[in-house]
Design a protein around this motif. Structure first.
Motif: not given
Length: 331
Positions: A104-109, A153-160, A272-275, A310-312
């Motif tokens: 579970s990568g770091s970022g926004v879950q 991923k910081g403030n982006d969605s995490q990699t799971l 991918y969809l969110t991006k 999500a935009f921010k």
């Protein structure tokens, strides 16, 4: 009987159950032993600080009932998990245990619900700051290697990810649980084994990157279906199908769809969809012909707050700031 718990309720139960035990003398100065709340079952989790900002948890407990664990959207640390007994399934089809580990990568879950069965759970759980990747696996400049950026991923969605369990991974997890040493030697031994376990979980993912090919496990027909799934998401950004629906449309299992997206495009289908949605939203805001609410609704967000968050995370500014910036520039 199934018990439903929120993240807050679960933490409060553990805190209440271990209020007194935390005051007890521990076997080691770098360890904390926490008992499973009696309302939930019996057993324990042993938390061990093997390095600053790197914690190892050894768990052995059993639930009295099935549990639904509801987790809200939150900033998740980097995590590596291996279960030798028990299984955890998320609502999107991911599975930890019974053949699969978890990274579970770091970022926004994103908001997620986990299903835990009335059974015994034995395993290890590693939490660490993503910055430690530069400490343990530095590149020539002493930074986090490019190959590991998907974990930060910081403030982006995490990699799971759910890599398959191997005999080697099971062996290292068992060695961690049955550590034969004490005090500083124990801490040194566990730090070595933790890094070894992380390496084994990452090895097939990094090998696929270095191989300059999509994946030796994906057939050509499956690769074509995953690409079709991506095209469907791009065509239906406003009203995309669910993961299960998308998998059914292209004719693969939801697990294959998840794995295929990660291996072919380096991200999950959800990320991918969110991006792509956020990129579309930015374009609409730049045009200046729609309000923020209209843009949010256009790209499929019924809740304005969710769209703004999500935009921010994606661009570092709010939709309002983006809109104002466009108008100021145009003026």
């Amino acid at each position: 009987m199934t018990i439903t718990l929120t993240q807050k309720e679960n933490r409060e139960l553990w805190a209440e159950a271990n209020y007194n035990s935390l005051q007890q003398a521990e076997a080691e100065p770098f360890e904390i032993l926490c008992e499973l709340p009696k309302r939930l079952g019996k057993g324990y989790v042993r938390h061990i600080e093997v390095h600053p900002d790197l914690w190892l948890s050894i768990l052995d407990y059993e639930y009295h009932n099935d549990v639904l664990y509801k987790i809200p959207e939150w900033d998740h640390p980097l995590q590596f998990c291996v279960l030798l007994s028990g299984r955890i399934v998320d609502e999107y089809g991911g599975q930890l245990g019974e053949g699969y580990t978890c990274i579970s990568g770091s970022g926004v879950q994103r908001q997620i619900t986990l299903e835990l069965s009335k059974t015994r759970y034995v395993g290890v759980d590693i939490h660490l700051s993503a910055d430690l990747l530069a400490t343990f696996f530095p590149d020539e400049a002493g930074e986090i290697p490019l190959q590991l950026h998907f974990l930060t991923k910081g403030n982006d969605s995490q990699t799971l990810l759910y890599p398959e369990t191997t005999t080697a991974i099971q062996g290292i997890a068992q060695q961690i649980i049955n550590c034969p040493f004490q005090r500083i030697t124990k801490q040194m031994y566990l730090q070595t084994k933790v890094l070894e376990l992380m390496t084994l979980q990452l090895a097939p993912i990094l090998s696929a990157q270095d191989g300059l090919q999509p994946s030796p496990r994906l057939k050509a027909e499956t690769i074509a279906r995953i690409h079709l799934a991506r095209e469907i998401l791009l065509a239906r950004l406003e009203n995309p199908p669910s993961l299960l629906e998308l998998a059914q449309i292209v004719g693969v299992s939801d697990r294959t769809l998840q794995r295929g997206f990660q291996e072919l495009f380096g991200t999950t289908a959800f990320s991918y969809l969110t991006k792509k949605r956020m990129e579309w939203a930015e374009q609409l805001l730049r045009q200046g012909n729609m309000t923020i609410a209209e843009v949010g609704n256009k790209i499929g967000y019924s809740h304005l707050g969710h769209f703004a968050s999500a935009f921010k995370r994606r661009f570092g500014i709010t939709p309002s700031q983006s809109l104002i910036g466009k108008k100021s520039f145009s003026g």
